[in-house]
Design a protein around this motif. Structure first.
Motif, PDB file in Angstrom:
ATOM      1  N   ARG A   1       0.955  -1.010  -0.049  1.00  0.00           N
ATOM      2  CA  ARG A   1       0.280  -0.165   0.006  1.00  0.00           C
ATOM      3  C   ARG A   1       0.735   1.432  -0.090  1.00  0.00           C
ATOM      4  O   ARG A   1       0.575   2.258  -0.626  1.00  0.00           O
ATOM      5  CB  ARG A   1      -0.907   0.074   1.150  1.00  0.00           C
ATOM      6  CG  ARG A   1      -1.889   1.254   1.174  1.00  0.00           C
ATOM      7  CD  ARG A   1      -2.606   1.095   2.596  1.00  0.00           C
ATOM      8  NE  ARG A   1      -1.819   1.467   3.720  1.00  0.00           N
ATOM      9  CZ  ARG A   1      -2.262   1.180   4.818  1.00  0.00           C
ATOM     10  NH1 ARG A   1      -3.333   1.218   5.268  1.00  0.00           N
ATOM     11  NH2 ARG A   1      -1.195   1.396   5.910  1.00  0.00           N
TER      12      ARG A   1
ATOM     13  N   GLU B   1       2.326   1.547  -3.472  1.00  0.00           N
ATOM     14  CA  GLU B   1       1.452   2.275  -4.457  1.00  0.00           C
ATOM     15  C   GLU B   1       1.030   3.744  -3.843  1.00  0.00           C
ATOM     16  O   GLU B   1       1.249   4.501  -4.994  1.00  0.00           O
ATOM     17  CB  GLU B   1      -0.059   1.589  -4.250  1.00  0.00           C
ATOM     18  CG  GLU B   1      -1.151   2.339  -5.056  1.00  0.00           C
ATOM     19  CD  GLU B   1      -2.389   1.660  -4.595  1.00  0.00           C
ATOM     20  OE1 GLU B   1      -3.313   1.789  -5.705  1.00  0.00           O
ATOM     21  OE2 GLU B   1      -2.723   1.090  -3.519  1.00  0.00           O
ATOM     22  N   THR B   2       1.248   4.255  -2.939  1.00  0.00           N
ATOM     23  CA  THR B   2       1.102   5.660  -2.350  1.00  0.00           C
ATOM     24  C   THR B   2       2.364   6.269  -3.037  1.00  0.00           C
ATOM     25  O   THR B   2       1.918   7.456  -3.501  1.00  0.00           O
ATOM     26  CB  THR B   2       0.743   5.769  -1.026  1.00  0.00           C
ATOM     27  OG1 THR B   2      -0.199   4.975  -0.523  1.00  0.00           O
ATOM     28  CG2 THR B   2       0.772   7.227  -0.418  1.00  0.00           C
TER      29      THR B   2
ATOM     30  N   LEU C   1      -5.908   8.244  -5.660  1.00  0.00           N
ATOM     31  CA  LEU C   1      -6.099   7.246  -4.553  1.00  0.00           C
ATOM     32  C   LEU C   1      -7.466   7.177  -3.875  1.00  0.00           C
ATOM     33  O   LEU C   1      -7.947   6.141  -3.240  1.00  0.00           O
ATOM     34  CB  LEU C   1      -5.062   7.341  -3.750  1.00  0.00           C
ATOM     35  CG  LEU C   1      -3.652   6.980  -4.071  1.00  0.00           C
ATOM     36  CD1 LEU C   1      -2.604   7.305  -2.900  1.00  0.00           C
ATOM     37  CD2 LEU C   1      -3.397   5.664  -5.018  1.00  0.00           C
TER      38      LEU C   1
ATOM     39  N   ARG D   1       0.430   8.411   5.838  1.00  0.00           N
ATOM     40  CA  ARG D   1       1.209   7.250   4.619  1.00  0.00           C
ATOM     41  C   ARG D   1       2.601   7.999   4.366  1.00  0.00           C
ATOM     42  O   ARG D   1       3.558   7.233   4.336  1.00  0.00           O
ATOM     43  CB  ARG D   1       0.441   7.011   3.688  1.00  0.00           C
ATOM     44  CG  ARG D   1      -0.872   6.025   3.845  1.00  0.00           C
ATOM     45  CD  ARG D   1      -1.298   5.533   2.406  1.00  0.00           C
ATOM     46  NE  ARG D   1      -2.609   5.058   2.719  1.00  0.00           N
ATOM     47  CZ  ARG D   1      -3.389   4.328   1.593  1.00  0.00           C
ATOM     48  NH1 ARG D   1      -2.958   4.384   0.737  1.00  0.00           N
ATOM     49  NH2 ARG D   1      -4.606   3.921   2.017  1.00  0.00           N
TER      50      ARG D   1
END
Length: 416
Positions: A344, A347-348, A366, A376
């Motif tokens: 995750r 991806e961020t 997102l 994040r």
């Protein structure tokens, strides 16, 4: 989806006479195909025609489903005659097939439509007699064709080679012989096939057939060099080709090779940069080879790479294959990737960097609340030890992620 394959080059008068004579003797339709099941010559009808035969005769084309079916039956690998079962859904009647071989070469397939009364022994003996005569004629044509292909292969090889002296000589010969004009728009395409375990020489035959339509088009002239499982196509266009047109051409080559060879072999096509003189074809060729590597290593390209669309990947792919491994990834990024459950965060980070560090845009893509996004990003900074407000740090992570893309394909696949 049904796609169409053009017929092979027509056979000579001697081959046509043999096919017509056999058909009249048997009272059955006869066709001679090349090893890829493309029509060379055919007889008249005897009331036994089917949809595949009619379409091929009237339009000079066959659908790739019929070709794939015939090849999937292994006809090109048969060592003796046999009956090819019909397929009602394809509109294909049963055919008695004789592989045409001479001195280890598969030259073609002689087919007799086998409906109605079974073939008698006398008829199969007549077919065998004509098949031997056809093999002799086709082998003579093969020798003449091979001599010309060898000449072209040598010219193209020298034209895109590393030695400037031989390049100049090849360029002069190509232009003087009228094989290609000197410009104004030159593009080189490289094609590779790996993982093919079919009949000997089948890949080379398939590559020639796939590139044949592009040796002369409405807007370009080309020369192709085929060597076992690799091919190079040099094209000179009257006007600068659009990226979409070259993409469409490459996709058509991939489709043709898939039809002829099946889905198992890995096909990679690379398009070099556009040049303004034939003398610079070697530059486009070097770039095309890099684009082939991209096509192998980046699954999203679906087998087709274009130098002018590679961006930063073109820089990384200048490295030798042996250097493209995980050791190139920056240590801060490796810490992030090796942490359990950090997909995750990866991806961020990708989305954040791809959107130039814009928090609003990243949150929108997102579908994430900005508070959650900031959380994040702080996690990423803590794990990597880098400051995402620092341009150099962002560049290090961004390049590292691009390298990771190239490393997703197993090494044995990338090397093929």
């Amino acid at each position: 989806m049904q796609r169409w394959i053009q017929r092979s080059r027509s056979g000579g008068e001697a081959l046509q006479t043999l096919v017509d004579g056999l058909a009249e003797e048997l009272g059955r339709s006869v066709v001679l195909d090349d090893p890829l099941v493309r029509l060379i010559c055919t007889s008249r009808h005897f009331g036994d025609e089917d949809r595949v035969r009619v379409r091929t005769l009237l339009q000079g084309i066959a659908d790739d489903e019929a070709i794939r079916y015939v090849l999937s039956q292994g006809v090109a690998r048969w060592t003796r005659p046999g009956v090819l079962p019909g397929r009602d859904d394809l509109g294909l009647q049963p055919r008695y097939c004789v592989p045409i071989r001479e001195r280890g070469h598969v030259l073609g397939i002689l087919m007799v439509v086998a409906v109605g009364e079974p073939l008698t022994t006398a008829e199969t003996e007549a077919i065998d007699r004509v098949a031997r005569a056809v093999a002799g004629e086709m082998y003579a044509e093969r020798l003449a064709s091979d001599e010309n292909e060898e000449h072209i292969r040598g010219l193209v090889s020298r034209l895109v080679g590393s030695d400037s002296t031989t390049r100049c000589a090849a360029h002069q010969r190509v232009v003087d012989d009228g094989l290609l004009p000197a410009g104004p728009h030159v593009v080189v395409t490289s094609v590779t096939v790996s993982g093919q375990y079919g009949p000997s020489g089948q890949t080379e035959v398939a590559l020639r057939a796939a590139l044949e339509p592009y040796r002369r088009t409405r807007t370009a002239r080309g020369l192709a060099m085929v060597d076992q499982d690799r091919a190079v196509l040099v094209q000179v266009f009257e006007r600068e080709p659009a990226e979409e047109d070259l993409e469409q051409q490459c996709r058509a080559v991939v489709r043709s090779l898939t039809t002829f060879l099946g889905p198992e072999p890995a096909v990679a096509v690379g398009v070099g940069g556009r040049r303004t003189a034939l003398a610079d074809a070697w530059i486009s060729y070097d770039q095309a080879r890099v684009a082939v590597r991209a096509a192998r290593r980046l699954p999203r390209l679906e087998g087709v790479g274009d130098w002018e669309r590679l961006g930063e990947y073109a820089v990384f792919l200048q490295l030798p294959e042996s250097a493209l491994d995980d050791s190139l990834l920056p240590k801060p990024l490796r810490r992030l990737l090796e942490g359990g459950g950090n997909a995750r965060l990866e991806e961020t980070l990708r989305c954040y960097l791809d959107n130039a560090g814009s928090v609003p845009k990243t949150a929108e893509v997102l579908e994430l609340h900005r508070t959650s996004l900031y959380y994040r990003l702080r996690q990423i900074q803590e794990i990597t030890g880098l400051d995402l407000d620092d341009g150099a740090h962002r560049l290090q992570l961004h390049l590292g992620l691009r390298l990771r893309d190239l490393l997703q394909v197993p090494a044995e696949t990338a090397y093929r």
